[in-house]
Design an enzyme around this catalytic site. Structure first.
Site, PDB file in Angstrom:
ATOM      1  N   HIS A  62      62.276  49.176 -43.013  1.00  0.00           N
ATOM      2  CA  HIS A  62      60.951  49.755 -43.205  1.00  0.00           C
ATOM      3  C   HIS A  62      60.789  50.125 -44.673  1.00  0.00           C
ATOM      4  CE1 HIS A  62      59.877  49.899 -39.021  1.00  0.00           C
ATOM      5  NE2 HIS A  62      60.945  50.618 -38.692  1.00  0.00           N
TER       6      HIS A  62
ATOM      7  N   CYS B  62      57.436  46.994 -45.452  1.00  0.00           N
ATOM      8  CA  CYS B  62      56.031  47.315 -45.712  1.00  0.00           C
ATOM      9  C   CYS B  62      55.897  48.008 -47.063  1.00  0.00           C
ATOM     10  CB  CYS B  62      55.470  48.205 -44.607  1.00  0.00           C
ATOM     11  SG  CYS B  62      55.293  47.372 -43.022  1.00  0.00           S
TER      12      CYS B  62
END
Length: 316
Positions: free
Chosen positions: A144, A192
């Site tokens: 992430h 991301c």
């Protein structure tokens, strides 16, 4: 050649300085700050030296050694912070990345769910290895990611904590890792980069055709500390990176197209810039998210993003 011309060139050389700074700014303590002053004092003693077999103006990096170098693959699937969702595609993505770099004659090393300290230690340990017999380094990081709203700093997530994205490459700059100085360092980041939405733009062909207009060996040299580096992110700054279980992807969209194209090129030996352009194009054109129609990320597009200070072409 006129003496006036020589004097003008000499004056231009003396006035060389930072773009946007006043003449002579680089030599004044009050405009540099303490850290810059310390760096300048250290620089007086000389710059680091590294050995190379590459001519300074050569257009290609040597890529003939076997193995070419290490390919570090960091995959994160579980997190102590329960606000971070598990990444069940991590094992699949790590495997296809491993196979791709192995096909390119790199030596893959795969690591799962490292803590922040373990990750930083591993990167430092690799930077201290003897890289004299290598042609390159590759790092693939999958996890992430997020952006600090306060200062726009990009972060990636280890198992237990966040760390600035730059930690992935900071140990491999020329002064910290002389064995890789002048050699390409390639970083591929699946994470991301923010929450923005990209619905794309529909492109159509015009009804009528649109006219189109076509159109010495150096013994030694100095390179900047951050030269010879390429960082490719899965998405554009500020936007998310997607995973999918459609059309044979079964994991991270970016890693799927990256691994597929790197592996396919192993037998054809094209240049890296063409491969990565193809990866960017395929992610941008072939993928569109399919989620609940009420979700703002339904029918979103994704485009990889490259930052490069490579000085030469890489041919596999």
């Amino acid at each position: 050649m006129s003496s006036a011309g020589d004097a003008a060139r000499a004056e231009a050389q003396r006035a060389d300085g930072r773009d946007g700074g006043n003449k002579g700014t680089a030599s004044t303590t009050e405009n540099r700050g303490k850290r810059a002053e310390e760096y300048a004092q250290n620089a007086i003693c000389g710059r680091p030296t590294a050995h190379t077999v590459v001519d300074g103006l050569s257009e290609r990096y040597p890529m003939s050694r076997r193995p070419r170098g290490a390919a570090l693959i960091f995959a994160h699937s579980e997190f102590e912070d329960k606000a971070l969702k598990p990444r069940p595609s991590a094992a699949h993505d790590a495997e296809i990345a491993r196979a791709a770099f192995e096909a390119l004659d790199f030596q893959p090393e795969v690591f799962f769910d490292l803590t922040k300290d373990e990750l930083v230690r591993k990167l430092r340990e690799v930077s201290q290895r003897d890289h004299s017999g290598c042609d390159a380094l590759a790092v693939v990081f999958m996890s992430h990611g997020e952006v600090k709203a306060r200062n726009n700093m990009e972060l990636v997530c280890a198992k237990d904590d966040r760390l600035p994205t730059k930690e992935l490459w900071i140990n491999f700059t020329a002064e910290r890792c002389p064995g890789l100085a002048g050699k390409p360092k390639l970083y591929f980041i699946q994470a991301c980069r923010g929450p923005e939405v990209d619905k794309g733009v529909r492109m159509t062909r015009p009804a009528f055709g649109i006219p189109v207009q076509t159109d010495s060996i150096q013994e030694d040299y100095v390179i900047p500390l951050h030269a010879d580096q390429l960082v490719m992110w899965a998405s554009y700054p500020g936007f998310p990176a997607f995973t999918s279980e459609r059309k044979g992807i079964q994991g991270s969209v970016f890693i799927h197209f990256l691994a597929e194209n790197l592996k396919n090129c192993a037998s054809t030996s094209p240049r890296l810039s063409s491969i990565l352009l193809k990866v960017t194009r395929e992610v941008a054109v072939l993928y569109e998210s399919e989620i609940d129609s009420q979700n703002p990320y339904h029918k979103n597009k994704q485009v990889p993003y490259i930052h490069s200070t490579l000085l030469r072409e890489i041919y596999f």
